[in-house]
Design an enzyme around this catalytic site. Structure first.
Site, PDB file in Angstrom:
ATOM      1  N   SER A  13       0.832  -1.216   0.000  1.00  0.00           N
ATOM      2  CA  SER A  13       0.000   0.000   0.000  1.00  0.00           C
ATOM      3  C   SER A  13       0.865   1.264   0.000  1.00  0.00           C
ATOM      4  O   SER A  13       0.472   2.279  -0.573  1.00  0.00           O
ATOM      5  CB  SER A  13      -0.980   0.001   1.180  1.00  0.00           C
ATOM      6  N   ASN A  14       2.041   1.195   0.602  1.00  0.00           N
ATOM      7  CA  ASN A  14       2.946   2.355   0.540  1.00  0.00           C
ATOM      8  C   ASN A  14       3.511   2.539  -0.863  1.00  0.00           C
ATOM      9  O   ASN A  14       3.677   3.672  -1.319  1.00  0.00           O
ATOM     10  CB  ASN A  14       4.075   2.206   1.572  1.00  0.00           C
ATOM     11  N   LYS A  91      13.249  -7.437   4.822  1.00  0.00           N
ATOM     12  CA  LYS A  91      14.609  -8.005   4.890  1.00  0.00           C
ATOM     13  C   LYS A  91      15.586  -6.862   5.124  1.00  0.00           C
ATOM     14  O   LYS A  91      15.315  -5.722   4.732  1.00  0.00           O
ATOM     15  CB  LYS A  91      14.967  -8.679   3.556  1.00  0.00           C
ATOM     16  N   LEU A  92      16.711  -7.214   5.723  1.00  0.00           N
ATOM     17  CA  LEU A  92      17.776  -6.226   5.873  1.00  0.00           C
ATOM     18  C   LEU A  92      18.407  -6.053   4.489  1.00  0.00           C
ATOM     19  O   LEU A  92      18.782  -7.037   3.859  1.00  0.00           O
ATOM     20  CB  LEU A  92      18.803  -6.761   6.872  1.00  0.00           C
ATOM     21  N   ASN A 107      13.671   4.386   4.397  1.00  0.00           N
ATOM     22  CA  ASN A 107      12.794   3.320   4.887  1.00  0.00           C
ATOM     23  C   ASN A 107      11.622   3.949   5.636  1.00  0.00           C
ATOM     24  O   ASN A 107      11.792   4.954   6.331  1.00  0.00           O
ATOM     25  CB  ASN A 107      13.590   2.430   5.855  1.00  0.00           C
ATOM     26  N   HIS A 109       8.733   3.245   8.567  1.00  0.00           N
ATOM     27  CA  HIS A 109       8.509   2.346   9.702  1.00  0.00           C
ATOM     28  C   HIS A 109       7.272   2.836  10.477  1.00  0.00           C
ATOM     29  O   HIS A 109       7.140   4.034  10.737  1.00  0.00           O
ATOM     30  CB  HIS A 109       9.744   2.339  10.609  1.00  0.00           C
ATOM     31  N   ASP A 150      15.847  -0.511  10.755  1.00  0.00           N
ATOM     32  CA  ASP A 150      15.062   0.642  11.238  1.00  0.00           C
ATOM     33  C   ASP A 150      15.941   1.681  11.920  1.00  0.00           C
ATOM     34  O   ASP A 150      15.582   2.226  12.972  1.00  0.00           O
ATOM     35  CB  ASP A 150      13.963   0.172  12.213  1.00  0.00           C
ATOM     36  N   GLU A 179       1.331   6.943   7.074  1.00  0.00           N
ATOM     37  CA  GLU A 179       2.453   6.498   6.233  1.00  0.00           C
ATOM     38  C   GLU A 179       2.242   6.911   4.773  1.00  0.00           C
ATOM     39  O   GLU A 179       3.165   7.383   4.116  1.00  0.00           O
ATOM     40  CB  GLU A 179       2.593   4.977   6.304  1.00  0.00           C
TER      41      GLU A 179
END
Ligand code: GAR
Length: 192
Positions: A13-14, A91-92, A107, A109, A150, A179
């Site tokens: 959705s972002n 994932k990192l 990123n 969050h 994060d 967001e």
């Protein structure tokens, strides 16, 4: 126009908020490519509907680490990417990619970082922890990515009041609305 690669693992959705903002001209950037570690991610479907090239790249698919990094870098270079947006990417991002694009990876969050971030802090866990701690506020954060989960300098943060009758799901839904507003704004900020 600046080219963005969006990394997403789930619903997307972002990603959709970025696609919509780019389409209507509110966001002066194009999204030529979406990458997911999850071949079933609805983000890939959303991207394909919008005519965006998609890639499924994961360490599971490319068990040789050097090859995995090389797949990612090849795609990013091929599409002349300036900015990487992690939009629900679970994932990192490999250190080699963060180093190559240092300062150009952001990123989103669903919490007020630096609280409620890091390994294990994803999805419902975050909102459950916020409620269990009796926090008065929650919200969302967009930050520049370093090599930790994060973590990194904050670009935008917006908060909301936690309602006494909030459940993890109602809180998640209200945070998600925030967001969708702040992610395109953060990209605009990055461009400026
Ligand atoms: C969003 O809430 C995003 O902030 C979160 O995953 C969700 C993805 O939703 N990301 C993280 O928790 C990263 N640590 P979406 O797939 O609908 O955009």
């Amino acid at each position: 126009m600046l080219s963005i690669a969006v990394f997403a693992s789930g619903n997307g959705s972002n990603l959709q908020a970025l696609i919509d903002a780019s389409r209507c001209g509110r966001l002066k950037a194009r999204i030529p490519v979406v990458i997911s570690n999850n071949s079933d991610s609805f983000a890939l479907t959303r991207a394909q509907k919008a005519g965006i090239t998609t890639y499924h790249i994961s360490q599971k698919k490319y068990p040789d680490y050097i090859n995995y990094i090389s797949q990612l870098l090849t795609v990013l270079k091929k599409h002349d990417i300036t900015l990487i947006v992690l939009a629900g990417y679970m994932k990192l991002l490999p250190r080699e990619i963060v180093d190559t694009y240092y300062g150009r990876v952001i990123n989103i969050h669903p919490a007020l970082l630096p609280k409620y971030g890091g390994p294990g802090m994803y999805g419902r866990n975050i909102h459950q922890s916020v409620l269990a701690a009796g926090e008065k506020y929650s919200g969302a954060t967009v930050h520049i990515v370093d090599s930790q989960f994060d973590h990194g300098p904050i670009l935008i943060q917006r908060r909301l009041l936690v309602n006494p009758n909030d459940t993890p799901d109602t809180l998640a839904a209200r945070v998600l609305e925030i967001e969708h507003e702040i992610l395109p704004q953060a990209v605009e900020l990055f461009i400026k």
